[in-house]
Design a protein around this motif. Structure first.
Motif, PDB file in Angstrom:
ATOM      1  N   UNK A  99       0.812  -1.212   0.000  1.00 42.60           N
ATOM      2  CA  UNK A  99       0.000   0.000   0.000  1.00 42.60           C
ATOM      3  C   UNK A  99       0.846   1.263   0.000  1.00 42.60           C
ATOM      4  N   UNK A 100       2.153   1.128   0.250  1.00 46.52           N
ATOM      5  CA  UNK A 100       3.051   2.276   0.242  1.00 46.52           C
ATOM      6  C   UNK A 100       3.244   2.798  -1.176  1.00 46.52           C
ATOM      7  N   UNK A 101       3.355   4.110  -1.293  1.00 45.44           N
ATOM      8  CA  UNK A 101       3.618   4.734  -2.580  1.00 45.44           C
ATOM      9  C   UNK A 101       5.117   4.955  -2.743  1.00 45.44           C
ATOM     10  N   UNK A 102       5.662   4.404  -3.815  1.00 49.63           N
ATOM     11  CA  UNK A 102       7.100   4.520  -4.078  1.00 49.63           C
ATOM     12  C   UNK A 102       7.328   5.456  -5.258  1.00 49.63           C
ATOM     13  N   UNK A 103       8.143   6.497  -5.082  1.00 44.15           N
ATOM     14  CA  UNK A 103       8.446   7.388  -6.206  1.00 44.15           C
ATOM     15  C   UNK A 103       9.081   6.621  -7.366  1.00 44.15           C
ATOM     16  N   UNK A 104       8.655   6.927  -8.577  1.00 40.54           N
ATOM     17  CA  UNK A 104       9.199   6.259  -9.752  1.00 40.54           C
ATOM     18  C   UNK A 104      10.528   6.861 -10.204  1.00 40.54           C
ATOM     19  N   UNK A 105      10.824   8.057  -9.724  1.00 39.78           N
ATOM     20  CA  UNK A 105      12.123   8.665 -10.010  1.00 39.78           C
ATOM     21  C   UNK A 105      12.835   8.890  -8.686  1.00 39.78           C
ATOM     22  N   UNK A 106      13.986   8.255  -8.528  1.00 37.02           N
ATOM     23  CA  UNK A 106      14.750   8.399  -7.299  1.00 37.02           C
ATOM     24  C   UNK A 106      16.153   8.878  -7.583  1.00 37.02           C
ATOM     25  N   UNK A 107      16.913   9.060  -6.516  1.00 36.95           N
ATOM     26  CA  UNK A 107      18.280   9.551  -6.651  1.00 36.95           C
ATOM     27  C   UNK A 107      19.260   8.450  -6.272  1.00 36.95           C
ATOM     28  N   UNK A 108      20.096   8.036  -7.215  1.00 37.16           N
ATOM     29  CA  UNK A 108      21.082   6.994  -6.970  1.00 37.16           C
ATOM     30  C   UNK A 108      22.352   7.563  -6.372  1.00 37.16           C
ATOM     31  N   UNK A 109      22.993   6.796  -5.482  1.00 33.36           N
ATOM     32  CA  UNK A 109      24.195   7.307  -4.801  1.00 33.36           C
ATOM     33  C   UNK A 109      25.423   6.410  -4.977  1.00 33.36           C
ATOM     34  N   UNK A 110      25.369   5.489  -5.927  1.00 38.29           N
ATOM     35  CA  UNK A 110      26.512   4.608  -6.181  1.00 38.29           C
ATOM     36  C   UNK A 110      27.741   5.425  -6.541  1.00 38.29           C
ATOM     37  N   UNK A 111      28.861   5.144  -5.895  1.00 38.00           N
ATOM     38  CA  UNK A 111      30.152   5.795  -6.127  1.00 38.00           C
ATOM     39  C   UNK A 111      30.179   7.262  -5.700  1.00 38.00           C
ATOM     40  N   UNK A 112      29.212   7.673  -4.893  1.00 39.87           N
ATOM     41  CA  UNK A 112      29.255   9.019  -4.317  1.00 39.87           C
ATOM     42  C   UNK A 112      29.695   8.875  -2.865  1.00 39.87           C
ATOM     43  N   UNK A 113      30.862   9.409  -2.553  1.00 43.03           N
ATOM     44  CA  UNK A 113      31.447   9.223  -1.230  1.00 43.03           C
ATOM     45  C   UNK A 113      31.895  10.551  -0.627  1.00 43.03           C
ATOM     46  N   UNK A 114      32.058  10.536   0.685  1.00 41.34           N
ATOM     47  CA  UNK A 114      32.573  11.715   1.386  1.00 41.34           C
ATOM     48  C   UNK A 114      31.443  12.539   1.965  1.00 41.34           C
ATOM     49  N   UNK A 115      31.602  12.924   3.210  1.00 38.62           N
ATOM     50  CA  UNK A 115      30.536  13.638   3.920  1.00 38.62           C
ATOM     51  C   UNK A 115      30.114  14.919   3.222  1.00 38.62           C
ATOM     52  N   UNK A 116      31.088  15.684   2.762  1.00 40.67           N
ATOM     53  CA  UNK A 116      30.787  16.976   2.134  1.00 40.67           C
ATOM     54  C   UNK A 116      30.073  16.795   0.797  1.00 40.67           C
ATOM     55  N   UNK A 117      30.572  15.853  -0.021  1.00 38.98           N
ATOM     56  CA  UNK A 117      29.953  15.627  -1.333  1.00 38.98           C
ATOM     57  C   UNK A 117      28.545  15.049  -1.179  1.00 38.98           C
ATOM     58  N   UNK A 118      28.369  14.093  -0.270  1.00 35.83           N
ATOM     59  CA  UNK A 118      27.047  13.510  -0.042  1.00 35.83           C
ATOM     60  C   UNK A 118      26.052  14.588   0.367  1.00 35.83           C
TER      61      UNK A 118
END
Length: 290
Positions: free
Chosen positions: A12-31
């Motif tokens: 019953x939960x609604x899941x957004x069809x467009x999301x934000x991927x974070x693969x290979x994004x590292x580091x506190x400041x960049x994240x």
């Protein structure tokens, strides 16, 4: 805008069809920087995984950024994934760790990242036994409130049929797979559609540092006709098949472009994209796993 498009999961939960991927994004400041831009652009689904090694940074950034956009935990959809190293008896504890690392009370979706287990021969039947045990424990994780939904990633038709047959009371909500005009599996789409399972595409724009898909002649031609970028056309191609997408970007321009998908690709052009003769798989191949 595409940011408002959702899919109703079996829970019953609604899941957004467009999301934000974070693969290979590292580091506190960049994240923090990319999530700030993503939330500002309208993304409400954040996709990560234990093997991305950024759960802690994402959790910390969201704690800081949600109030900035007048959002609370319930306004966003957080996905993480079970590492192949944790396949089997470690699955429940791994789910607990992801919730703790993300400091987010619960996950909206937790996926088995890969049908194989680390250290197990790909041809061994132990792979199926271990992923079955993982699923059994993740079903318990749903019952215990650690995650609202569970699913799989990189499961082919064979893997999907097995988990549908022995599902321990919950069938997968999502199967996240490589999906783009250079690689798509009609038989897999037919199976998940029949079961009400959402396909979510990764590598929608091709392989890392590989421009073949973005510069494909057909893709470029259609993007010029529509006045859109190649990336927008590729993402919209999936959306028009009711397949979710999780594009990754770091620049403000790309982050904003990738969610501006409120246009329609004409059916004739959809067919052209689906019929591109050049086929190439850019990511790992689950067909090698028993």
């Amino acid at each position: 805008m595409a940011k408002n498009l959702t899919f109703k999961l079996k829970s019953g939960d609604l899941m957004p069809l467009v999301g934000f991927g974070t693969y290979q994004i590292h580091g506190e400041e960049l994240i923090r920087d990319v999530l700030d831009k993503a939330l500002g652009a309208g993304y409400r689904l954040i996709d990560t995984a234990k093997v991305y090694h950024n759960e802690n940074e994402i959790g910390k950034a969201l704690k800081e950024l949600l109030p900035k956009y007048n959002l609370t935990r319930k306004d966003i959809f957080i996905t993480s994934k079970l590492s192949p190293q944790d396949q089997g008896d470690k699955a429940y504890e791994a789910l607990q760790h992801s919730v703790h690392n993300l400091d987010c009370e619960y996950l909206d979706l937790f996926l088995i990242h890969w049908p194989g287990a680390f250290g197990t021969n790909s041809a061994s039947n132990n792979n199926s036994k271990l992923r079955d045990r993982s699923w059994e424990l993740l079903v318990q994780g749903v019952k215990d409130g650690l995650t609202k939904n569970i699913g799989v990633s990189n499961y082919n038709v064979k893997h999907m049929r097995a988990i549908l047959q022995k599902n321990h009371g919950i069938i997968p909500a999502v199967n996240q797979v490589e999906w783009h005009p250079h690689y798509h599996q009609a038989d897999l789409k037919k199976l998940v559609d029949k079961e009400g399972i959402l396909l979510q595409a990764y590598s929608s724009l091709g392989g890392t540092n590989n421009p073949d898909l973005l510069t494909d002649k057909t893709v470029v031609e259609i993007s010029k006709q529509l006045g859109k970028t190649s990336a927008q056309v590729l993402l919209r191609w999936s959306l028009q098949q009711n397949i979710a997408v999780i594009p990754k970007a770091s620049s403000q321009k790309r982050i904003e472009e990738n969610i501006k998908l409120d246009f329609v690709i004409p059916e004739e052009d959809m067919q052209k994209l689906s019929s591109i003769q050049f086929q190439n798989k850019y990511a790992w191949d689950p067909d090698t796993i028993a």
